[in-house]
Design a protein around this motif. Sequence first.
Motif, mmCIF file in Angstrom:
data_model
loop_
_atom_site.group_PDB
_atom_site.id
_atom_site.type_symbol
_atom_site.label_atom_id
_atom_site.label_comp_id
_atom_site.label_asym_id
_atom_site.label_seq_id
_atom_site.Cartn_x
_atom_site.Cartn_y
_atom_site.Cartn_z
ATOM 1 N N HIS A 1 55.222 90.148 40.179
ATOM 2 C CA HIS A 1 55.677 91.052 41.244
ATOM 3 C C HIS A 1 54.625 92.140 41.471
ATOM 4 C CE1 HIS A 1 60.245 90.080 40.514
ATOM 5 N NE2 HIS A 1 59.517 89.005 40.732
ATOM 6 N N MET B 1 54.135 94.770 44.314
ATOM 7 C CA MET B 1 55.181 95.750 44.036
ATOM 8 C C MET B 1 54.614 96.895 43.177
ATOM 9 S SD MET B 1 59.050 95.020 42.713
ATOM 10 C CE MET B 1 59.922 94.693 44.231
ATOM 11 N N HIS C 1 64.170 94.357 38.634
ATOM 12 C CA HIS C 1 62.798 94.856 38.537
ATOM 13 C C HIS C 1 62.713 95.952 37.471
ATOM 14 C CE1 HIS C 1 61.855 92.594 42.121
ATOM 15 N NE2 HIS C 1 62.939 93.093 42.658
ATOM 16 N N CYS D 1 56.433 97.556 39.349
ATOM 17 C CA CYS D 1 57.324 96.633 38.650
ATOM 18 C C CYS D 1 56.553 96.009 37.495
ATOM 19 C CB CYS D 1 57.823 95.549 39.596
ATOM 20 S SG CYS D 1 58.837 94.322 38.743
HETATM 21 CU CU LIG Z 1 59.819 93.075 40.063
#
Ligand SMILES: [Cu+2]
Length: 492
Positions: free
Chosen positions: A480, A485, A424, A475
């Motif tokens: 994501h 995220m 990430h 991220c």
């Molecule tokens: Cu990620």
Amino acid sequence: MSISRRSFLASSGAAALVTPWTSNILRAEAPLLTVASRTLDVKGKAAKVFGIAGANGRQGILASEGDRFSGAIHNGTSEPLIMHWHGQVHAAAEQDRSRPDGGALAAGRHDTHDFMLTPGTHWMHSHQLTEQQLLAAPMITRERNAGDVQDVVLMLHDFAFRSPAEILAGLGGSTAHGGHAGAPASAPRASGPSGMNHGGMNHGPGSSGMMPGMGMMPGMGQGMKIHANDVAYDAYLANDRTLDDPEVVRVEKGGRIRLRVINAATATAFFLDTGLVEATCIAVDGSPCQPLKGRRFPLAQGQRLDLLLALPGDGGAFPILAQVEADTRQTGVILATAGATITRIGENAREAATNATLALDERLRALDPLSQRKPDRTFHLMLGEEAGYRWTINGKVHGEHQPLEARRGERIAIMFMNPTSMMHPMHLHGHHFQVVGSRAGQFAGPVRDTVIVPPHTPVMVAFDADKAGRWYLHCHHLYHMATGMMTELSVA
Ligand SMILES: [Cu+2]
């Protein structure tokens, strides 16, 4: 009037050497930047994408240190726009719509900005799924001490003819639980098992709220399966072109080049390879580092790399390639002196690249490190992965998140822990942080705004919270982020 004339004149001698597009920035009674559709040819097929054109019609801006970003940005598309000034630490929160409750710039409207440009190789991009459709451009402010070098900008993209909503649906993800304003609500919501393309590999463990110490990362040293590249792309672009028909940049025999590489891909990390020419890395994410020689450098989504190249006196053609991590596919440009023979380069390298790791950061040292100081607060962030393509921080998707609360002036440390199966690239808005620790120990690593957090590898960054406001921390893998995220740092 956009860029201050006084500072422009002061630097125009140097700027004239580097690029023909600098001088036109001044003539911006029209919007400083216009976001609009444009059409590219990708492998012989027309591709409708977005672009961000300056008043001179060229993509993005190239300014000089001391210039201000002052003028209007016009949304000439038919969709609401959330623009992020990536790496611009002088843009107050109110001047960056990619903030909590920042709203979107409506179609046909404009925003007016005025902030001091941050020197270095930076960029701008949509903070929505439209980033996948190339809604991104360089935002480069040439350093006062950049010297007599030829600047060559290299912007990387991953490209698909499918829409980003289709890509997200194909991954099994939905913005319904994690996406923030501006992400289209039309993406279908997936139920049932994860649609992640794991290529037959095992899932990493979920986060399930566990918080082990650094030495107890799940799966450490047990051959834990990891993967990369969960989206199947149709092409990888370097300055909007593939290796079928790459950009050929005219350079001088014995010339000195400053290659400014921006990874604007949404879901792809690359290795930048300078081939026959040894490079010296002098900055990452626009912040100077102690010079480090090499020929191959990892570059995750959102990151930038400034490389100095000294070309041989007898000239020639010098491919600069970017190879997808854990894959053979590649893209790139060719630096060529007059009359050099240019040979065609295939879109697949002979061997697959490795996965991107933190190895470069563990060797790089900041030129201007943080002062020695104990952190006032340390946040532990556990990156997580759940069924249904749901990516989390401390077990929460964006929207359920607890903001990280800091007071202005505090030294903040963030420890990222990643028990998931993927790397990430974690990005903080409004600040540059320093990479200060990993399993390799503590070190005065590079100052950046986006750091690779490899699977099963703890990474610590530190910074001074000197910008009031609410800042996203997320991220930089677009899907994501879109599925959850993302959290925020609140500086009061
Ligand atoms: Cu990620």
